[in-house]
Scaffold this active site. Structure first.
Site, mmCIF file in Angstrom:
data_model
loop_
_atom_site.group_PDB
_atom_site.id
_atom_site.type_symbol
_atom_site.label_atom_id
_atom_site.label_comp_id
_atom_site.label_asym_id
_atom_site.label_seq_id
_atom_site.Cartn_x
_atom_site.Cartn_y
_atom_site.Cartn_z
ATOM 1 N N LYS A 155 0.992 -1.502 0.028
ATOM 2 C CA LYS A 155 0.107 0.003 -0.028
ATOM 3 C C LYS A 155 0.899 1.332 0.010
ATOM 4 O O LYS A 155 0.244 2.280 -0.618
ATOM 5 C CB LYS A 155 -0.960 0.098 1.230
ATOM 6 C CG LYS A 155 -1.953 -1.180 1.436
ATOM 7 C CD LYS A 155 -2.792 -1.012 2.610
ATOM 8 C CE LYS A 155 -1.972 -0.936 3.948
ATOM 9 N NZ LYS A 155 -1.446 -2.075 4.539
ATOM 10 N N ARG B 266 -9.102 1.413 9.286
ATOM 11 C CA ARG B 266 -8.708 0.044 9.534
ATOM 12 C C ARG B 266 -9.731 -0.676 10.499
ATOM 13 O O ARG B 266 -9.443 -1.774 10.952
ATOM 14 C CB ARG B 266 -7.378 0.136 10.410
ATOM 15 C CG ARG B 266 -6.115 -0.116 9.550
ATOM 16 C CD ARG B 266 -4.879 -0.010 10.595
ATOM 17 N NE ARG B 266 -3.921 -0.740 10.297
ATOM 18 C CZ ARG B 266 -2.776 -0.327 9.614
ATOM 19 N NH1 ARG B 266 -2.708 0.701 9.037
ATOM 20 N NH2 ARG B 266 -1.677 -1.124 9.239
ATOM 21 N N ARG C 215 11.813 -6.846 4.231
ATOM 22 C CA ARG C 215 11.938 -5.259 4.655
ATOM 23 C C ARG C 215 12.528 -5.047 5.775
ATOM 24 O O ARG C 215 13.190 -4.137 6.060
ATOM 25 C CB ARG C 215 10.429 -4.762 4.563
ATOM 26 C CG ARG C 215 10.220 -3.345 5.042
ATOM 27 C CD ARG C 215 9.021 -2.922 4.984
ATOM 28 N NE ARG C 215 8.035 -3.067 6.123
ATOM 29 C CZ ARG C 215 6.937 -2.837 6.147
ATOM 30 N NH1 ARG C 215 6.243 -2.296 5.131
ATOM 31 N NH2 ARG C 215 6.110 -2.878 7.199
ATOM 32 N N ARG D 4 12.177 -1.863 10.998
ATOM 33 C CA ARG D 4 10.908 -1.275 11.966
ATOM 34 C C ARG D 4 10.916 -2.313 13.071
ATOM 35 O O ARG D 4 10.956 -3.577 12.705
ATOM 36 C CB ARG D 4 9.783 -1.467 10.899
ATOM 37 C CG ARG D 4 9.364 0.145 10.568
ATOM 38 C CD ARG D 4 8.420 -0.072 9.653
ATOM 39 N NE ARG D 4 7.023 -0.803 10.085
ATOM 40 C CZ ARG D 4 5.846 -0.628 9.232
ATOM 41 N NH1 ARG D 4 5.657 -0.009 8.365
ATOM 42 N NH2 ARG D 4 4.771 -1.180 10.166
ATOM 43 N N ARG E 177 -0.169 -8.756 13.241
ATOM 44 C CA ARG E 177 -0.645 -7.624 12.531
ATOM 45 C C ARG E 177 -1.626 -8.162 11.661
ATOM 46 O O ARG E 177 -2.372 -7.603 11.196
ATOM 47 C CB ARG E 177 0.610 -6.810 11.913
ATOM 48 C CG ARG E 177 1.208 -5.719 12.821
ATOM 49 C CD ARG E 177 2.385 -5.423 12.549
ATOM 50 N NE ARG E 177 2.657 -4.788 11.235
ATOM 51 C CZ ARG E 177 3.709 -4.947 10.423
ATOM 52 N NH1 ARG E 177 4.769 -5.561 11.202
ATOM 53 N NH2 ARG E 177 3.980 -4.331 9.744
HETATM 54 P P1 ADP Z 1 1.655 -2.120 8.014
HETATM 55 O O1 ADP Z 1 0.231 -1.627 7.340
HETATM 56 O O2 ADP Z 1 2.537 -2.528 7.518
HETATM 57 O O3 ADP Z 1 1.132 -2.926 9.458
HETATM 58 P P2 ADP Z 1 1.600 0.931 8.835
HETATM 59 O O4 ADP Z 1 2.576 1.413 8.772
HETATM 60 O O5 ADP Z 1 0.421 1.039 8.028
HETATM 61 O O6 ADP Z 1 1.936 -0.661 8.938
HETATM 62 O O7 ADP Z 1 1.078 0.870 10.396
HETATM 63 C C1 ADP Z 1 1.976 0.625 11.556
HETATM 64 C C2 ADP Z 1 1.215 0.750 12.669
HETATM 65 O O8 ADP Z 1 0.601 2.128 13.034
HETATM 66 C C3 ADP Z 1 0.057 -0.191 12.813
HETATM 67 O O9 ADP Z 1 0.220 -1.778 13.356
HETATM 68 C C4 ADP Z 1 -0.963 0.567 13.993
HETATM 69 O O10 ADP Z 1 -0.067 0.224 15.212
HETATM 70 C C5 ADP Z 1 -0.570 1.998 13.773
HETATM 71 N N1 ADP Z 1 -1.777 2.301 12.834
HETATM 72 C C6 ADP Z 1 -1.660 2.876 11.555
HETATM 73 N N2 ADP Z 1 -2.502 3.273 11.133
HETATM 74 C C7 ADP Z 1 -3.748 3.018 12.069
HETATM 75 C C8 ADP Z 1 -5.089 3.116 12.254
HETATM 76 N N3 ADP Z 1 -5.781 3.651 11.194
HETATM 77 N N4 ADP Z 1 -5.698 2.670 13.436
HETATM 78 C C9 ADP Z 1 -5.058 2.286 14.402
HETATM 79 N N5 ADP Z 1 -3.662 2.179 14.403
HETATM 80 C C10 ADP Z 1 -2.983 2.519 13.227
#
Ligand code: ADP
Length: 196
Positions: free
Chosen positions: A15, A90, A130, A136, A147
């Site tokens: 994404k 989400r 990655r 990360r 996740r």
């Molecule tokens: P990925 O999609 O690879 O898990 P992201 O960079 O999108 O990683 O998100 C990393 C973290 O940020 C998530 O695991 C969560 O803790 C937090 N996060 C991101 N977007 C949201 C959201 N919309 N609602 C709640 N937590 C979020």
């Protein structure tokens, strides 16, 4: 008509990579909640301190906090021609809040919701790859699996939410960056044509 795009899909679906490409190509901002939270952590802000351990554990930041961050971001002037929203919504509560924010900023329906589809095993392999590069803290096998579980439980229901509104398009995300972007561009061109 603004180009308002949401990208759904599990971690590792690409994404972020595609979100950046779409945003650069269309000249609209890429709004990634994960990046925004990580930036807050790196800057040591109060919000960053509140969410740091949640991110490390691979859990979701509470809806109220996340919604406020997105509401403030989408309210900025640079979203006038559209935005690529990646990592939000989400949860169902976030999707409903997004609908309210769209009304607040005088928008109609989203242009399109792209559903990035990839098997879990492929997503895990990408994220492990990655991990070495980006370092990360949530890219360990254990947190990646968590996740993905959180995605299937909390976020996957959004696919139906948007499908029912007729704005969902599936994307074959288990291919090269170039192939996925070509498909995305076709979908966006068709979506814009339907709306104009
Ligand atoms: P990925 O999609 O690879 O898990 P992201 O960079 O999108 O990683 O998100 C990393 C973290 O940020 C998530 O695991 C969560 O803790 C937090 N996060 C991101 N977007 C949201 C959201 N919309 N609602 C709640 N937590 C979020």
């Amino acid at each position: 008509m603004p180009l308002d795009i949401v990208i759904l899909g599990p971690p590792g679906a690409g994404k972020g990579t595609q979100g950046k490409l779409i945003a650069a190509d269309a000249g609209i901002p890429h709004v990634n909640t994960g990046d925004m939270f990580r930036a807050e952590c790196a800057a040591g802000t109060e919000l960053g301190e509140r969410v740091r351990s949640i991110l490390d554990d691979g859990d979701l930041v509470p809806d109220e906090l996340t919604i406020e961050v997105v509401r403030a971001r989408l309210g900025q002037d640079d979203t006038a021609d559209g935005f690529v929203l990646d990592g939000f919504p989400r949860t169902l509560a976030q999707a409903e809040a997004l609908d309210r924010v769209l009304v607040e900023i005088d928008r109609g329906e989203l242009c399109v919701v792209l559903d990035f589809q990839i098997p879990d095993e492929a997503a895990v392999q990408r994220l492990l790859g990655r991990a070495g590069v980006e370092g990360r803290s949530d890219d360990t096998l254990d947190r990646i699996q968590h996740r993905l579980d959180v995605y299937h439980e909390k976020s996957e229901p959004l696919v139906e939410y948007y499908r029912a509104r007729g704005i969902l398009v599936g994307i074959h995300a288990d291919r090269t960056v170039e192939e996925v972007f070509a498909e995305v561009q076709q979908v966006l061109a068709a979506a814009q044509q339907t709306r104009s």
